[in-house]
Every structure is written in C-alpha cells, then in structure tokens.
Design a protein around this motif. Structure first.
Motif, PDB file in Angstrom:
ATOM      1  N   LYS A 385       0.838  -1.216   0.000  1.00  0.00           N
ATOM      2  CA  LYS A 385       0.000   0.000   0.000  1.00  0.00           C
ATOM      3  C   LYS A 385       0.868   1.260   0.000  1.00  0.00           C
ATOM      4  O   LYS A 385       0.564   2.242  -0.700  1.00  0.00           O
ATOM      5  N   ARG A 386       1.966   1.258   0.747  1.00  0.00           N
ATOM      6  CA  ARG A 386       2.857   2.419   0.739  1.00  0.00           C
ATOM      7  C   ARG A 386       3.532   2.595  -0.617  1.00  0.00           C
ATOM      8  O   ARG A 386       3.765   3.723  -1.068  1.00  0.00           O
ATOM      9  N   CYS A 387       3.874   1.491  -1.262  1.00  0.00           N
ATOM     10  CA  CYS A 387       4.449   1.572  -2.606  1.00  0.00           C
ATOM     11  C   CYS A 387       3.453   2.173  -3.593  1.00  0.00           C
ATOM     12  O   CYS A 387       3.834   2.951  -4.486  1.00  0.00           O
ATOM     13  N   LEU A 388       2.164   1.840  -3.448  1.00  0.00           N
ATOM     14  CA  LEU A 388       1.144   2.439  -4.310  1.00  0.00           C
ATOM     15  C   LEU A 388       1.050   3.943  -4.075  1.00  0.00           C
ATOM     16  O   LEU A 388       0.912   4.727  -5.020  1.00  0.00           O
ATOM     17  N   SER A 389       1.127   4.359  -2.799  1.00  0.00           N
ATOM     18  CA  SER A 389       1.046   5.794  -2.499  1.00  0.00           C
ATOM     19  C   SER A 389       2.215   6.553  -3.117  1.00  0.00           C
ATOM     20  O   SER A 389       2.043   7.669  -3.623  1.00  0.00           O
ATOM     21  N   PHE A 390       3.412   5.987  -3.080  1.00  0.00           N
ATOM     22  CA  PHE A 390       4.544   6.662  -3.713  1.00  0.00           C
ATOM     23  C   PHE A 390       4.439   6.613  -5.230  1.00  0.00           C
ATOM     24  O   PHE A 390       4.806   7.577  -5.917  1.00  0.00           O
TER      25      PHE A 390
END
Length: 405
Positions: A385-390
C-alpha cells in the motif's frame, strides 16, 4: 782548563762548571770523580773514559722510540684527532666483536631450526606409521570377528578412498574452503577432521547440492533474475504453467525493486533542511520499514511458495498500478486485506433459533481476510500500500479520478 769529550764542552777556568749537554746527571757524577783525581792528565783520561762508558750504557738501556714521540709539543687539533682515531678504532673493534657474536648466534639458531625440523618430521613420520599400523590391526581384528560370526567381509572402498591423494590442481586453501562451506550452510570444521577430509566433504556437498545462486545488489537482494522495465508489464491472470509463474515472480520482484529504487532516489534529492526535519525523518523511516517488510514477499517469490489466493490479488494490484489506475489498485488492496467475509456486528447468539445469513460467518477461506492470517503477511501487504502511495506521486495518472485519497 777546557776539555772536549765527544761533543761535550767543559769550562773549568771560568768559575762554575757549565755543561752543554742533555746528560747533566752523568756529567755531575763524573765531575765528582774528577775532584778526587791526583793528576790532571789522569783526571782527563778518567773523565773521558767514564763519560764514554756512561753514554754507551745510557744508549744501550734507552729503547728506540717512534719519530712522533720525539716531538716536544703537540697541537690541540692533533691531540683531538688522535683521541677521535682511538675512539673510532675502539668502536670498530666493538662492532667486529658484536658481528662475530651475531653471526655465531645466527649459525646456532639455524642449526637448532634444522634439528627441530628433523625432529618434527621424524615425529610426524612415526605418528603416521603408528596410525597406519593401528588401523591395520583394527581392520585385522574386525575381519577376524566378522569371520568368526559369519558376517560378510568389509570392502576396502573406504580405505582406498581415504588413502587416495587429492590432485594438486584441485587443492583449495583452508580459508577459501571455510568460506565455501559457510556459503553452503555447513560446519567449517568437524571434530578430528583434517584438511583433506574437509576437502572431500566439500566435494561431496557440491556434488549433491546445487551451487548458491548469485544475488542482486538492489534494495532487497534476491536470487531472482530481474527483468528490464520494458518487460515488467504483468498479465491480468496468473499463468498455470511453471515457466509462466516463474517469469511472473521475476516481474513482481522487478516492479517492487524499481519502486524502492525510485523512492530512495526521491528521498536523497530532498534538501538537507527537509531531511533533518521531523517529517523528513518520518518519511525515510516509512521507506526503510517498507523495504524490510517486503523481504518475506521476495523470499516467497524466490521459492515459489505463494498461494493463489494471495498471488491473484497481488497481480491485480500491480497490473492496475502499472496502468496508473490507482483507485482500482486500492480496491484490490482492500479486497486482499479485508476480504469479502461477513463481519458480525452486534449480538450473534440470541435465542434458540438460527437467524438468516448466519451461515456466511463460517464460509471457506476464499474470501478470508489474509491480512489477519499472520504478522508477516500483514506487514508486506501494508508495504505494498505504501508503494502504491509513492507510485501515484512518481507516476501521476492522466485521469485525476484515479488518484487515491
């Protein structure tokens, strides 16, 4: 009266006797003898003979001295030069004596080293002969015992293997052999094991075990061969064959590696003031935590041990993110994390009658919440999920409706 004897002049008439000579003592003794003489001629003859006798006696008793000692006066520079020369001669003598002692000591040490080497070689040879003799005796006793009990005789395979020397071209140094054994997760040294036995054990291990594959040097080292960016586009469905699944795992690892590299590059380009601020430190901690939490996912991709129930939603999320449909990717993340299982709200056991839709609480694991299964899975799902946000900040979508909130 004036007498002349061999270069000596004696003035008698002019008062006191004046003698021009260096033999004052001899003349005085002779003059005392002349006073007792009765006649002048007798005195002159006695004086001359006595002077000649004393001079010859003095010359005979005086040793010959070097020419340098005849100098009456010496300069201070000459005295200093003589002193320095004497000091240098003394130091040279001391140095020669010291070198002689060192040479003698060195010779004694070399002889002692030769004797020690011969003693060690003899001790090793005796130990080897004793070992061979002991093994022969043990083998003889074992053959006798097996013959007495009617057991089959032992083969000489182990003995032949043990006594077979390793060719010199296959010899491996001890440190290198230890590193190879550590790479194979094997003990480097066993009790009572020699270097030859250790080398044979290593040969047997590499014959049965495959070589350790090389790892990449990305943010997360992996044994998967990463694909270029042009080949990272994943399919919408999971392939069924083993080769297709292996290539899919390589695509997933390459995509997440690319996101982590871009994320680290973006953090490094920030100003120093932003890096040292509280928000900057929290952003870097989020990146570091995501990188460490994705390691279990990479290990599952390397071993191929990833269930289809988790692999299919992950493929759906990555496919949507590559097409910059981040809202759809977020929906896939929510379905993967929360799942479609019914969540009980309020009281579930009231009365004795079965209520409607109660059977949905005990459905199969198809719609189960995988994020709740274990702590490791929850962590790497949050990292996705954090990779998607970046990714939506690094590669923004053309349709603004696809931006996640």
């Amino acid at each position: 009266m004036r007498l002349k004897v061999e270069g000596l002049v004696l003035h008698r008439d002019s008062g006191p006797v004046r003698i021009v000579s260096s033999h004052m003592r001899l003349i005085m003794s002779v003059s005392s003898q002349i006073s007792h003489s009765h006649t002048k001629r007798t005195a002159i003859m006695d004086f001359a003979s006595l002077i000649s006798a004393e001079i010859s006696k003095e010359k005979a008793s005086t040793p010959s001295t070097p020419i340098e000692s005849t100098k009456k006066y010496l300069k201070k520079a000459e005295i200093e030069a003589q002193r320095q020369q004497a000091y240098l001669d003394e130091q040279a003598a001391i140095q020669r004596e010291r070198e002689a002692k060192l040479s003698k000591k060195r010779k004694l040490d070399e002889e002692e080293a030769v004797r020690n080497a011969e003693r060690d070689e003899k001790r090793r040879r005796l130990a080897e002969e004793s070992r061979v003799r002991r093994e022969e005796e043990e083998a003889k006793k074992e053959r006798a015992r097996r013959k007495r009990l009617g057991l089959p005789e032992l083969s000489d395979k182990n003995e032949a293997t043990e006594g077979t020397p390793i060719p010199e071209e296959e010899e491996i140094e001890q440190d290198t052999l230890h590193s190879h054994l550590r790479a194979l997760s094997e003990p480097t040294i066993l009790f009572g094991e020699t270097h030859t036995q250790r080398l044979r054990r290593y040969r047997a291990l590499i014959a049965t075990k495959p070589l350790v594959p090389m790892q990449t040097t990305g943010p997360i080292p992996t044994t998967l061969v990463l694909v270029p960016e042009a080949e990272m586009k994943v399919a919408q469905s999971v392939p069924k064959d083993a080769q297709g699944r292996s290539f899919l795992f390589r695509q997933l690892a390459s995509y997440f590696t690319m996101i982590l590299i871009e994320w680290a590059h973006a953090l490094a380009q920030r100003p120093t003031s932003v890096k040292e601020s509280h928000q900057g430190k929290m952003a870097y901690n989020a990146y570091a935590q995501s990188r460490s939490n994705l390691v279990p996912l990479f290990r599952k991709l390397e071993s191929g041990d990833l269930d289809d129930g988790i692999l299919e939603p992950v493929v759906e999320i990555v496919a949507a993110a590559q097409e910059r449909r981040y809202v759809d990717a977020n929906d896939g993340y929510l379905r993967l994390s929360i799942g479609k299982a019914a969540w009980p709200i309020g009281v579930t056991m009231v009365g004795i009658h079965e209520r409607s839709a109660r059977e949905k609480l005990n459905e199969s694991d198809k719609g189960a919440a995988h994020i709740m299964s274990d702590e490791g899975t929850r962590k790497w799902l949050q990292s996705i999920k954090r990779c998607l946000s970046f990714a939506q900040t690094r590669w923004p979508p053309e349709d603004l409706m696809q931006l996640m909130g």
